[in-house]
Design a protein around this motif. Sequence first.
Motif, PDB file in Angstrom:
ATOM      1  N   GLN A 154      41.189  -6.417 -13.563  1.00  9.31           N
ATOM      2  CA  GLN A 154      40.638  -7.072 -14.757  1.00  9.31           C
ATOM      3  C   GLN A 154      40.392  -8.550 -14.505  1.00  9.31           C
ATOM      4  O   GLN A 154      39.366  -9.083 -14.885  1.00  9.31           O
ATOM      5  CB  GLN A 154      41.592  -6.918 -15.934  1.00  9.31           C
ATOM      6  N   ILE A 162      36.692 -10.216 -14.660  1.00  6.28           N
ATOM      7  CA  ILE A 162      36.346 -11.318 -15.568  1.00  6.28           C
ATOM      8  C   ILE A 162      35.846 -12.521 -14.761  1.00  6.28           C
ATOM      9  O   ILE A 162      34.873 -13.177 -15.138  1.00  6.28           O
ATOM     10  CB  ILE A 162      37.573 -11.722 -16.435  1.00  6.28           C
ATOM     11  N   ALA A 185      34.407 -12.468 -11.765  1.00  3.41           N
ATOM     12  CA  ALA A 185      33.074 -12.164 -11.239  1.00  3.41           C
ATOM     13  C   ALA A 185      32.017 -12.294 -12.338  1.00  3.41           C
ATOM     14  O   ALA A 185      30.941 -12.853 -12.124  1.00  3.41           O
ATOM     15  CB  ALA A 185      33.064 -10.749 -10.650  1.00  3.41           C
ATOM     16  N   LEU A 186      32.358 -11.795 -13.511  1.00  2.63           N
ATOM     17  CA  LEU A 186      31.447 -11.868 -14.651  1.00  2.63           C
ATOM     18  C   LEU A 186      31.167 -13.321 -15.032  1.00  2.63           C
ATOM     19  O   LEU A 186      30.015 -13.722 -15.248  1.00  2.63           O
ATOM     20  CB  LEU A 186      32.090 -11.110 -15.820  1.00  2.63           C
ATOM     21  N   THR A 241      28.910 -15.060 -12.490  1.00  2.00           N
ATOM     22  CA  THR A 241      27.502 -14.684 -12.667  1.00  2.00           C
ATOM     23  C   THR A 241      26.892 -15.412 -13.860  1.00  2.00           C
ATOM     24  O   THR A 241      25.794 -15.961 -13.764  1.00  2.00           O
ATOM     25  CB  THR A 241      27.387 -13.155 -12.868  1.00  2.00           C
ATOM     26  N   ILE A 280      20.504  -6.855 -12.594  1.00  2.98           N
ATOM     27  CA  ILE A 280      20.917  -7.425 -13.882  1.00  2.98           C
ATOM     28  C   ILE A 280      19.717  -7.491 -14.822  1.00  2.98           C
ATOM     29  O   ILE A 280      19.775  -7.094 -15.984  1.00  2.98           O
ATOM     30  CB  ILE A 280      21.523  -8.839 -13.695  1.00  2.98           C
ATOM     31  N   ALA A 312      18.658  -4.016 -15.994  1.00  6.41           N
ATOM     32  CA  ALA A 312      19.595  -3.487 -16.999  1.00  6.41           C
ATOM     33  C   ALA A 312      19.355  -4.151 -18.354  1.00  6.41           C
ATOM     34  O   ALA A 312      19.424  -3.512 -19.407  1.00  6.41           O
ATOM     35  CB  ALA A 312      21.039  -3.696 -16.541  1.00  6.41           C
ATOM     36  N   LEU A 359      23.154 -11.235 -26.754  1.00  8.11           N
ATOM     37  CA  LEU A 359      24.353 -11.585 -25.971  1.00  8.11           C
ATOM     38  C   LEU A 359      24.751 -13.046 -26.150  1.00  8.11           C
ATOM     39  O   LEU A 359      25.858 -13.434 -25.772  1.00  8.11           O
ATOM     40  CB  LEU A 359      24.114 -11.292 -24.487  1.00  8.11           C
ATOM     41  N   LEU A 370      29.860 -11.619 -23.349  1.00  2.86           N
ATOM     42  CA  LEU A 370      30.048 -10.564 -22.352  1.00  2.86           C
ATOM     43  C   LEU A 370      31.491 -10.494 -21.845  1.00  2.86           C
ATOM     44  O   LEU A 370      32.047  -9.396 -21.759  1.00  2.86           O
ATOM     45  CB  LEU A 370      29.054 -10.716 -21.195  1.00  2.86           C
ATOM     46  N   PRO A 371      32.124 -11.633 -21.534  1.00  4.96           N
ATOM     47  CA  PRO A 371      33.542 -11.529 -21.156  1.00  4.96           C
ATOM     48  C   PRO A 371      34.419 -10.937 -22.273  1.00  4.96           C
ATOM     49  O   PRO A 371      35.342 -10.169 -21.982  1.00  4.96           O
ATOM     50  CB  PRO A 371      33.930 -12.991 -20.865  1.00  4.96           C
ATOM     51  N   ASN A 423      33.765  -7.191 -22.310  1.00  2.93           N
ATOM     52  CA  ASN A 423      34.428  -6.607 -21.147  1.00  2.93           C
ATOM     53  C   ASN A 423      35.937  -6.502 -21.358  1.00  2.93           C
ATOM     54  O   ASN A 423      36.557  -5.484 -21.058  1.00  2.93           O
ATOM     55  CB  ASN A 423      34.125  -7.456 -19.912  1.00  2.93           C
ATOM     56  N   SER A 424      36.522  -7.550 -21.903  1.00  2.75           N
ATOM     57  CA  SER A 424      37.970  -7.564 -22.139  1.00  2.75           C
ATOM     58  C   SER A 424      38.386  -6.459 -23.113  1.00  2.75           C
ATOM     59  O   SER A 424      39.350  -5.727 -22.865  1.00  2.75           O
ATOM     60  CB  SER A 424      38.383  -8.938 -22.674  1.00  2.75           C
ATOM     61  N   ASN A 457      38.096  -3.110 -21.661  1.00  2.00           N
ATOM     62  CA  ASN A 457      39.187  -2.884 -20.705  1.00  2.00           C
ATOM     63  C   ASN A 457      40.512  -2.578 -21.389  1.00  2.00           C
ATOM     64  O   ASN A 457      41.540  -2.447 -20.731  1.00  2.00           O
ATOM     65  CB  ASN A 457      39.361  -4.107 -19.802  1.00  2.00           C
ATOM     66  N   PHE A 507      26.303  -2.014 -23.518  1.00  2.00           N
ATOM     67  CA  PHE A 507      26.164  -3.182 -22.633  1.00  2.00           C
ATOM     68  C   PHE A 507      26.784  -2.952 -21.256  1.00  2.00           C
ATOM     69  O   PHE A 507      26.623  -3.785 -20.358  1.00  2.00           O
ATOM     70  CB  PHE A 507      26.789  -4.426 -23.261  1.00  2.00           C
ATOM     71  N   PRO A 545      26.069  -1.158 -18.542  1.00  2.00           N
ATOM     72  CA  PRO A 545      25.273  -1.331 -17.316  1.00  2.00           C
ATOM     73  C   PRO A 545      25.004  -2.799 -16.980  1.00  2.00           C
ATOM     74  O   PRO A 545      25.003  -3.178 -15.803  1.00  2.00           O
ATOM     75  CB  PRO A 545      23.958  -0.599 -17.640  1.00  2.00           C
ATOM     76  N   ILE A 546      24.810  -3.613 -18.005  1.00  2.00           N
ATOM     77  CA  ILE A 546      24.573  -5.046 -17.770  1.00  2.00           C
ATOM     78  C   ILE A 546      25.841  -5.693 -17.211  1.00  2.00           C
ATOM     79  O   ILE A 546      25.806  -6.434 -16.232  1.00  2.00           O
ATOM     80  CB  ILE A 546      24.155  -5.756 -19.077  1.00  2.00           C
ATOM     81  N   ILE A 547      26.964  -5.391 -17.843  1.00  2.00           N
ATOM     82  CA  ILE A 547      28.231  -5.981 -17.417  1.00  2.00           C
ATOM     83  C   ILE A 547      28.561  -5.558 -15.987  1.00  2.00           C
ATOM     84  O   ILE A 547      28.935  -6.396 -15.155  1.00  2.00           O
ATOM     85  CB  ILE A 547      29.368  -5.595 -18.393  1.00  2.00           C
ATOM     86  N   ALA A 580      26.483  -4.601 -13.611  1.00  2.00           N
ATOM     87  CA  ALA A 580      25.562  -5.264 -12.680  1.00  2.00           C
ATOM     88  C   ALA A 580      25.987  -6.712 -12.447  1.00  2.00           C
ATOM     89  O   ALA A 580      25.910  -7.233 -11.332  1.00  2.00           O
ATOM     90  CB  ALA A 580      24.128  -5.199 -13.213  1.00  2.00           C
ATOM     91  N   MET A 581      26.477  -7.367 -13.502  1.00  2.00           N
ATOM     92  CA  MET A 581      26.913  -8.765 -13.374  1.00  2.00           C
ATOM     93  C   MET A 581      28.206  -8.880 -12.574  1.00  2.00           C
ATOM     94  O   MET A 581      28.374  -9.815 -11.791  1.00  2.00           O
ATOM     95  CB  MET A 581      27.110  -9.373 -14.752  1.00  2.00           C
ATOM     96  N   ILE A 582      29.118  -7.931 -12.778  1.00  2.00           N
ATOM     97  CA  ILE A 582      30.367  -7.945 -12.014  1.00  2.00           C
ATOM     98  C   ILE A 582      30.063  -7.721 -10.530  1.00  2.00           C
ATOM     99  O   ILE A 582      30.573  -8.439  -9.664  1.00  2.00           O
ATOM    100  CB  ILE A 582      31.356  -6.882 -12.555  1.00  2.00           C
ATOM    101  N   TRP A 614      27.327  -8.415  -8.956  1.00  2.00           N
ATOM    102  CA  TRP A 614      26.692  -9.620  -8.420  1.00  2.00           C
ATOM    103  C   TRP A 614      27.752 -10.692  -8.140  1.00  2.00           C
ATOM    104  O   TRP A 614      27.750 -11.323  -7.087  1.00  2.00           O
ATOM    105  CB  TRP A 614      25.636 -10.171  -9.388  1.00  2.00           C
ATOM    106  N   GLY A 615      28.651 -10.869  -9.100  1.00  2.00           N
ATOM    107  CA  GLY A 615      29.687 -11.901  -8.972  1.00  2.00           C
ATOM    108  C   GLY A 615      30.597 -11.653  -7.781  1.00  2.00           C
ATOM    109  O   GLY A 615      30.969 -12.588  -7.057  1.00  2.00           O
TER     110      GLY A 615
END
Lengths: 114, 114
Positions: free
Chosen positions: A10, A14, A16-17, A20, A97, A100, B24, B30-31, B34-35, B38, B94, B96-98, B100-102, B104-105
Amino acid sequence: MEIDTIARNQTQEIQALQDTIYVLGGKWRLPIINSICNGNKRFREIERSIPGITTRMLSRELKDMEANKLITRTVYPDTPVLVEYESTDYCKTFSPIILAMIDWGIAHRKKVAE
Amino acid sequence: MEIDTIARNQTQEIQALQDTIYVLGGKWRLPIINSICNGNKRFREIERSIPGITTRMLSRELKDMEANKLITRTVYPDTPVLVEYESTDYCKTFSPIILAMIDWGIAHRKKVAE
């Protein structure tokens, strides 16, 4: 000290997110990347392709993106001088990204229209 | 007037992309999504999981996200009162977006570390 695996993942997720989101900073960068990846090369072309962007904002973003190696800026010394912007390979790593987000936006608009 | 297909698709793409960026809005949503996805349900858990977020900002975002049906807020009238946040099905779109961003990060961090 033992750290729980889920907790560690987690934290990494977070981080990595947030990395980005930081690199993409603000609401204009992704539309600009998308526009340039779609073949728009000249300032006015890019500007016209993005509803709501101001000349000043686009100018600032392009400078910043060039400094961060997301795009290249080539000046052709004709008369009048021609300036072209192109995306780098690094810039293209944002494609998943962007795709998506486009998918989400299209699905969202369909849902709103129902 | 005939409109070029590529040009039309570009317009639709940019519009979809800008719609998504609008929903967004900002760097915290987004974080937070994601949180909560999770499994973090309580205010302090969510707050602790996102480096840099302030109590005030999280509070404002959660209210706004509840109003936009991205999350539900359930109050359990125990002593002390327990409040839990959960993501809605809409919120989960959301993912798939998250993801893809993770991705990338994580790739970005590896590249920087090389």
